[in-house]
Design an enzyme around this catalytic site. Structure first.
Site, PDB file in Angstrom:
ATOM      1  N   HIS A 135       7.958   1.606 -10.311  1.00 46.22           N
ATOM      2  CA  HIS A 135       6.754   1.184  -9.583  1.00 46.22           C
ATOM      3  C   HIS A 135       5.528   1.569 -10.375  1.00 46.22           C
ATOM      4  CE1 HIS A 135       8.027   5.180  -8.215  1.00 46.22           C
ATOM      5  NE2 HIS A 135       6.739   5.487  -8.114  1.00 46.22           N
ATOM      6  N   HIS A 147       1.526   2.364  -9.936  1.00 42.65           N
ATOM      7  CA  HIS A 147       0.447   2.673  -9.008  1.00 42.65           C
ATOM      8  C   HIS A 147      -0.830   1.984  -9.498  1.00 42.65           C
ATOM      9  CE1 HIS A 147       2.464   6.362  -7.189  1.00 42.65           C
ATOM     10  NE2 HIS A 147       3.138   6.262  -8.326  1.00 42.65           N
ATOM     11  N   VAL A 151      10.465   8.287  -6.499  1.00 43.96           N
ATOM     12  CA  VAL A 151      11.284   7.153  -6.062  1.00 43.96           C
ATOM     13  C   VAL A 151      11.848   6.471  -7.303  1.00 43.96           C
ATOM     14  CG1 VAL A 151      11.320   4.973  -4.801  1.00 43.96           C
ATOM     15  CG2 VAL A 151       9.836   6.834  -4.020  1.00 43.96           C
ATOM     16  N   ILE A 207       1.958   4.822   1.057  1.00 42.71           N
ATOM     17  CA  ILE A 207       1.925   5.439   2.387  1.00 42.71           C
ATOM     18  C   ILE A 207       1.019   6.684   2.403  1.00 42.71           C
ATOM     19  CG2 ILE A 207       3.864   7.069   2.159  1.00 42.71           C
ATOM     20  CD1 ILE A 207       4.912   5.933   4.836  1.00 42.71           C
ATOM     21  N   ARG A 230       0.829  -1.206   0.000  1.00 43.70           N
ATOM     22  CA  ARG A 230       0.000   0.000   0.000  1.00 43.70           C
ATOM     23  C   ARG A 230       0.866   1.260   0.000  1.00 43.70           C
ATOM     24  NH1 ARG A 230      -4.834  -1.868  -0.015  1.00 43.70           N
ATOM     25  NH2 ARG A 230      -5.220  -3.827   1.074  1.00 43.70           N
ATOM     26  N   ASN A 247       5.096   6.708 -13.304  1.00 47.59           N
ATOM     27  CA  ASN A 247       5.788   7.956 -13.588  1.00 47.59           C
ATOM     28  C   ASN A 247       7.247   7.667 -13.927  1.00 47.59           C
ATOM     29  OD1 ASN A 247       3.608   9.793 -12.986  1.00 47.59           O
ATOM     30  ND2 ASN A 247       3.898   9.296 -10.817  1.00 47.59           N
TER      31      ASN A 247
HETATM   32  P1  5GP Z   1       6.101   8.484  -7.686  1.00 42.07           P
HETATM   33  O1  5GP Z   1       5.788   9.935  -7.453  1.00 42.07           O
HETATM   34  O2  5GP Z   1       7.590   8.214  -7.680  1.00 42.07           O
HETATM   35  O3  5GP Z   1       5.390   7.902  -8.889  1.00 42.07           O
HETATM   36  O4  5GP Z   1       5.464   7.713  -6.464  1.00 42.07           O
HETATM   37  C1  5GP Z   1       6.138   7.426  -5.283  1.00 42.07           C
HETATM   38  C2  5GP Z   1       5.093   6.955  -4.305  1.00 42.07           C
HETATM   39  O5  5GP Z   1       5.739   6.320  -3.221  1.00 42.07           O
HETATM   40  C3  5GP Z   1       4.244   8.094  -3.715  1.00 42.07           C
HETATM   41  O6  5GP Z   1       2.868   7.881  -4.025  1.00 42.07           O
HETATM   42  C4  5GP Z   1       4.517   8.003  -2.213  1.00 42.07           C
HETATM   43  O7  5GP Z   1       3.384   8.249  -1.424  1.00 42.07           O
HETATM   44  C5  5GP Z   1       5.017   6.587  -2.056  1.00 42.07           C
HETATM   45  N1  5GP Z   1       5.941   6.405  -0.958  1.00 42.07           N
HETATM   46  C6  5GP Z   1       7.014   7.196  -0.645  1.00 42.07           C
HETATM   47  N2  5GP Z   1       7.661   6.707   0.431  1.00 42.07           N
HETATM   48  C7  5GP Z   1       6.986   5.586   0.811  1.00 42.07           C
HETATM   49  C8  5GP Z   1       7.192   4.625   1.853  1.00 42.07           C
HETATM   50  O8  5GP Z   1       8.134   4.720   2.670  1.00 42.07           O
HETATM   51  N3  5GP Z   1       6.308   3.607   1.939  1.00 42.07           N
HETATM   52  C9  5GP Z   1       5.257   3.483   1.066  1.00 42.07           C
HETATM   53  N4  5GP Z   1       4.435   2.439   1.247  1.00 42.07           N
HETATM   54  N5  5GP Z   1       5.050   4.352   0.060  1.00 42.07           N
HETATM   55  C10 5GP Z   1       5.909   5.390  -0.067  1.00 42.07           C
END
Ligand code: 5GP
Ligand code: ZN
Length: 117
Positions: A102, A104, A98, A33, A31, A89
């Site tokens: 990944h 979503h 990150v 965060i 999930r 992304n």
């Molecule tokens: P991005 O913006 O890179 O597509 O998405 C990164 C996602 O990682 C964000 O939706 C953010 O909420 C999630 N995220 C960041 N740090 C953590 C974490 O420590 N644990 C979890 N479960 N999600 C994280």
């Protein structure tokens, strides 16, 4: 493959906690965060690749496993029929935070338009 400085590698290794939704030999789903929908799950390969292009270039079979796991997450979350969205992304304009690829999985409510203006 593992990057000691990577947040999601630490989750894979159990050094950071996460709420697991689905796990296979090479894929993990947990999930988000900071959820943006009733279902907001991140699906990742356990091995470290920075983005979709790196993953598909290095191991297209693993990319397929990640996609299959995303569909499995939608099923397990009960949103397969109501509808769900898969989003990855890549890079600064997309807001990738990150650098471990990944996907979503969003669902559980009407998700609105694909992009903001
Ligand atoms: P991005 O913006 O890179 O597509 O998405 C990164 C996602 O990682 C964000 O939706 C953010 O909420 C999630 N995220 C960041 N740090 C953590 C974490 O420590 N644990 C979890 N479960 N999600 C994280
Ligand atoms: Zn990583």
């Amino acid at each position: 493959m593992n990057d000691p400085d990577c947040l999601f590698c630490k989750i894979v290794g159990g050094d950071l906690p996460s709420t697991k939704v689905l796990e296979t030999e090479r894929v993990l789903a947990f999930r988000d965060i900071n959820p943006h929908a009733p279902t907001h799950v991140l699906v990742i390969p356990k091995d470290h690749y920075a983005n979709v292009a790196e993953l598909t270039g290095a191991d297209p079979g693993l990319a397929a496993e990640v996609l299959a796991a995303a569909a499995g997450v939608a099923d397990a979350e009960g949103v397969a029929d109501s509808g769900w969205r898969l989003l990855a992304n890549s890079g600064p304009n997309a807001g990738q935070e990150v650098s471990h690829v990944h996907f979503h999985v969003f669902g559980g409510r009407p998700l609105g338009p694909m992009l903001s203006a």
